[in-house]
Design an enzyme around this catalytic site. Structure first.
Site, PDB file in Angstrom:
ATOM      1  N   ASP A 157       0.837  -1.208   0.000  1.00  0.00           N
ATOM      2  CA  ASP A 157       0.000   0.000   0.000  1.00  0.00           C
ATOM      3  C   ASP A 157       0.872   1.259   0.000  1.00  0.00           C
ATOM      4  O   ASP A 157       0.609   2.206   0.741  1.00  0.00           O
ATOM      5  CB  ASP A 157      -0.945  -0.026   1.207  1.00  0.00           C
ATOM      6  CG  ASP A 157      -2.114   0.958   1.060  1.00  0.00           C
ATOM      7  OD1 ASP A 157      -2.364   1.438  -0.067  1.00  0.00           O
ATOM      8  OD2 ASP A 157      -2.755   1.250   2.085  1.00  0.00           O
ATOM      9  N   LYS A 159       2.028   4.708  -1.102  1.00  0.00           N
ATOM     10  CA  LYS A 159       1.389   5.884  -1.702  1.00  0.00           C
ATOM     11  C   LYS A 159       1.871   7.103  -0.928  1.00  0.00           C
ATOM     12  O   LYS A 159       2.386   6.976   0.191  1.00  0.00           O
ATOM     13  CB  LYS A 159      -0.140   5.763  -1.636  1.00  0.00           C
ATOM     14  CG  LYS A 159      -0.664   5.527  -0.241  1.00  0.00           C
ATOM     15  CD  LYS A 159      -2.170   5.470  -0.208  1.00  0.00           C
ATOM     16  CE  LYS A 159      -2.666   5.061   1.164  1.00  0.00           C
ATOM     17  NZ  LYS A 159      -4.107   5.050   1.293  1.00  0.00           N
ATOM     18  N   GLU A 161       0.567   9.225   0.882  1.00  0.00           N
ATOM     19  CA  GLU A 161       0.041   9.407   2.242  1.00  0.00           C
ATOM     20  C   GLU A 161       0.778   8.553   3.248  1.00  0.00           C
ATOM     21  O   GLU A 161       0.800   8.854   4.435  1.00  0.00           O
ATOM     22  CB  GLU A 161      -1.425   8.955   2.300  1.00  0.00           C
ATOM     23  CG  GLU A 161      -2.423   9.939   1.786  1.00  0.00           C
ATOM     24  CD  GLU A 161      -3.715   9.211   1.476  1.00  0.00           C
ATOM     25  OE1 GLU A 161      -3.810   8.647   0.358  1.00  0.00           O
ATOM     26  OE2 GLU A 161      -4.611   9.209   2.351  1.00  0.00           O
ATOM     27  N   ASN A 162       1.337   7.452   2.769  1.00  0.00           N
ATOM     28  CA  ASN A 162       2.037   6.530   3.666  1.00  0.00           C
ATOM     29  C   ASN A 162       3.535   6.778   3.693  1.00  0.00           C
ATOM     30  O   ASN A 162       4.282   5.999   4.264  1.00  0.00           O
ATOM     31  CB  ASN A 162       1.762   5.073   3.258  1.00  0.00           C
ATOM     32  CG  ASN A 162       0.338   4.674   3.582  1.00  0.00           C
ATOM     33  OD1 ASN A 162      -0.300   5.313   4.413  1.00  0.00           O
ATOM     34  ND2 ASN A 162      -0.161   3.639   2.937  1.00  0.00           N
ATOM     35  N   ASP A 175       2.579   2.674   7.756  1.00  0.00           N
ATOM     36  CA  ASP A 175       1.359   1.935   7.442  1.00  0.00           C
ATOM     37  C   ASP A 175       1.613   0.539   6.880  1.00  0.00           C
ATOM     38  O   ASP A 175       1.376   0.272   5.693  1.00  0.00           O
ATOM     39  CB  ASP A 175       0.483   2.750   6.471  1.00  0.00           C
ATOM     40  CG  ASP A 175      -0.986   2.378   6.625  1.00  0.00           C
ATOM     41  OD1 ASP A 175      -1.276   1.397   7.348  1.00  0.00           O
ATOM     42  OD2 ASP A 175      -1.839   3.051   6.027  1.00  0.00           O
ATOM     43  N   THR A 200      -4.755   0.824  -2.077  1.00  0.00           N
ATOM     44  CA  THR A 200      -5.538   2.003  -2.406  1.00  0.00           C
ATOM     45  C   THR A 200      -5.751   2.000  -3.905  1.00  0.00           C
ATOM     46  O   THR A 200      -4.819   1.743  -4.663  1.00  0.00           O
ATOM     47  CB  THR A 200      -4.766   3.255  -1.947  1.00  0.00           C
ATOM     48  OG1 THR A 200      -4.505   3.112  -0.545  1.00  0.00           O
ATOM     49  CG2 THR A 200      -5.548   4.522  -2.203  1.00  0.00           C
TER      50      THR A 200
HETATM   51  P1  ATP Z   1      -6.277   4.108   8.074  1.00  0.00           P
HETATM   52  O1  ATP Z   1      -6.003   3.278   9.269  1.00  0.00           O
HETATM   53  O2  ATP Z   1      -7.677   4.552   7.972  1.00  0.00           O
HETATM   54  O3  ATP Z   1      -5.716   3.550   6.802  1.00  0.00           O
HETATM   55  P2  ATP Z   1      -3.993   5.719   8.596  1.00  0.00           P
HETATM   56  O4  ATP Z   1      -3.167   4.551   8.260  1.00  0.00           O
HETATM   57  O5  ATP Z   1      -3.627   7.022   7.989  1.00  0.00           O
HETATM   58  O6  ATP Z   1      -5.519   5.473   8.266  1.00  0.00           O
HETATM   59  P3  ATP Z   1      -2.932   6.048  11.236  1.00  0.00           P
HETATM   60  O7  ATP Z   1      -1.794   5.117  11.040  1.00  0.00           O
HETATM   61  O8  ATP Z   1      -3.668   5.977  12.519  1.00  0.00           O
HETATM   62  O9  ATP Z   1      -4.055   5.860  10.169  1.00  0.00           O
HETATM   63  O10 ATP Z   1      -2.412   7.498  11.035  1.00  0.00           O
HETATM   64  C1  ATP Z   1      -3.243   8.618  11.116  1.00  0.00           C
HETATM   65  C2  ATP Z   1      -2.476   9.848  10.656  1.00  0.00           C
HETATM   66  O11 ATP Z   1      -1.491  10.196  11.616  1.00  0.00           O
HETATM   67  C3  ATP Z   1      -1.702   9.608   9.369  1.00  0.00           C
HETATM   68  O12 ATP Z   1      -2.455  10.003   8.275  1.00  0.00           O
HETATM   69  C4  ATP Z   1      -0.449  10.446   9.525  1.00  0.00           C
HETATM   70  O13 ATP Z   1      -0.600  11.690   8.906  1.00  0.00           O
HETATM   71  C5  ATP Z   1      -0.298  10.623  11.013  1.00  0.00           C
HETATM   72  N1  ATP Z   1       0.814   9.777  11.487  1.00  0.00           N
HETATM   73  C6  ATP Z   1       0.791   8.445  11.637  1.00  0.00           C
HETATM   74  N2  ATP Z   1       1.960   7.983  12.090  1.00  0.00           N
HETATM   75  C7  ATP Z   1       2.763   9.057  12.252  1.00  0.00           C
HETATM   76  C8  ATP Z   1       4.128   9.223  12.690  1.00  0.00           C
HETATM   77  N3  ATP Z   1       4.863   8.189  13.055  1.00  0.00           N
HETATM   78  N4  ATP Z   1       4.621  10.472  12.687  1.00  0.00           N
HETATM   79  C9  ATP Z   1       3.866  11.526  12.305  1.00  0.00           C
HETATM   80  N5  ATP Z   1       2.595  11.426  11.880  1.00  0.00           N
HETATM   81  C10 ATP Z   1       2.032  10.211  11.851  1.00  0.00           C
END
Ligand code: ATP
Length: 314
Positions: A157, A159, A161-162, A175, A200
């Site tokens: 996955d 992308k 965003e990850n 992620d 995605t």
């Molecule tokens: P979903 O679980 O719905 O796929 P997600 O993977 O984005 O969503 P999370 O892993 O809970 O969910 O992350 C939420 C948001 O928090 C992310 O979009 C990211 O912007 C931010 N985030 C996550 N991990 C970190 C990190 N280690 N440092 C900074 N920001 C983070």
């Protein structure tokens, strides 16, 4: 009583393993040992908040998951996959998992805090990256993919965003909830997700759509999509809805905008290849070597990639 698939089952051994190997703390830490700061983001099953260790002053991101919600939505397995794959990773291009802990209601994953947030935000802000910045970020993503594949992990996955950015504007891939450990999944069971869509829509590989199977090469497809997006400002395949996006992917229906640099175009064409075996990067170590030797990467110093300052985004 504890269910066998309760995240609790795997937590303590992990946290002990991590805390003994990375932090010399004798006492196991809990959420009270951290001063919580601002919310960094929300996922479907989690909230990520900034945190500071009250004793050491070190900063982290804590991913807090509601146990009841995860069990109810049958996501225990995915949480364990994320935890166990990240726990195996030790690379400058991948978000570090320090340890996990829990209380009655929540499971907490203590992560490296990537202070500059998501790569997607920067693509949106700038519209697109110039060739030099694109080369820099594509190299870092490729180096992170090479590492995870060496560890037997397919991300599935990838992308913008990850792909998070630290204060030096270096990448930190995150992620791993849909990652796959080759051979068997991390719980040691046969993976039964082959028939369900993971990933995605815009970045999903044609083999996943057609064969319902992802392989290492699927991450190189995603790399091709990201490279395209860094230059074009939008992903190569985007339909009005998920189905139309899938149709475009399986028919390799995309075009390059005018002015797309020829050397980048050549690499995208070699990555966005329907047959995963023919995709540049496929074929194990030799394949990755060929990918890294593509003229797009000319001048990249792979050995000092993480020491080099990031180019100013243009
Ligand atoms: P979903 O679980 O719905 O796929 P997600 O993977 O984005 O969503 P999370 O892993 O809970 O969910 O992350 C939420 C948001 O928090 C992310 O979009 C990211 O912007 C931010 N985030 C996550 N991990 C970190 C990190 N280690 N440092 C900074 N920001 C983070």
């Amino acid at each position: 009583s504890q269910r066998s698939d309760d995240p609790a089952v795997q937590t303590s051994s992990n946290s002990q393993q991590r805390s003994s190997s990375t932090h010399s703390s004798v006492k196991k830490k809990g959420v009270k040992d951290f001063e919580l700061g601002k919310t960094l983001g929300e996922g479907s099953y989690s909230t990520v908040v900034a945190a500071r260790d009250r004793t050491t002053g070190r900063e982290y991101a804590i991913k807090i998951l509601d146990k009841k919600h995860i069990i109810k939505e049958k996501k225990v397995k995915y949480v364990n996959i994320e935890k166990n794959t990240l726990n195996k990773m030790n690379h400058p291009g991948i978000v570090r998992l320090y340890f996990t802990f829990q209380d009655h209601n929540s499971l907490c994953i203590l992560l490296y805090h990537a202070k500059n947030g998501e790569l997607l935000t920067f693509i949106k802000k700038l519209g697109s990256f110039d060739l030099n910045c694109t080369r820099y970020y594509t190299s870092q993503i490729l180096a992170a993919i090479e590492y995870m594949h060496d560890q037997g992990v397919i991300h599935r996955d990838l992308k913008p965003e990850n792909i998070l950015l630290d204060e030096k504007m270096h990448i930190k891939v995150t992620d791993f909830g849909t990652a796959k450990i080759l051979g068997k999944n991390v719980a040691g069971e046969t993976d039964d997700r082959a028939n369900s869509f993971v990933g995605t829509a815009e970045y999903v590989s044609p083999e996943l759509l057609k064969e319902k199977a992802a392989c290492k090469s699927s991450d190189f497809w995603a790399l091709g999509c990201i490279l395209y997006q860094l230059i074009a400002g939008r992903p190569p395949f985007k339909g009005g809805n998920e189905y139309m996006t899938f149709q475009k992917i399986v028919h390799l229906d995309y075009t390059f905008p005018e002015g797309f640099p020829p050397v980048a175009k050549d690499l995208v064409k070699k990555l966005l290849v329907l047959n995963p075996a023919e995709r540049l990067g496929a074929g194990g170590k030799e394949g990755v070597k060929q990918l890294k030797s593509h003229p797009f990467f000319d001048g990249v110093r792979w050995d000092t990639l993480w020491q080099q300052p990031a180019p100013r985004l243009l």
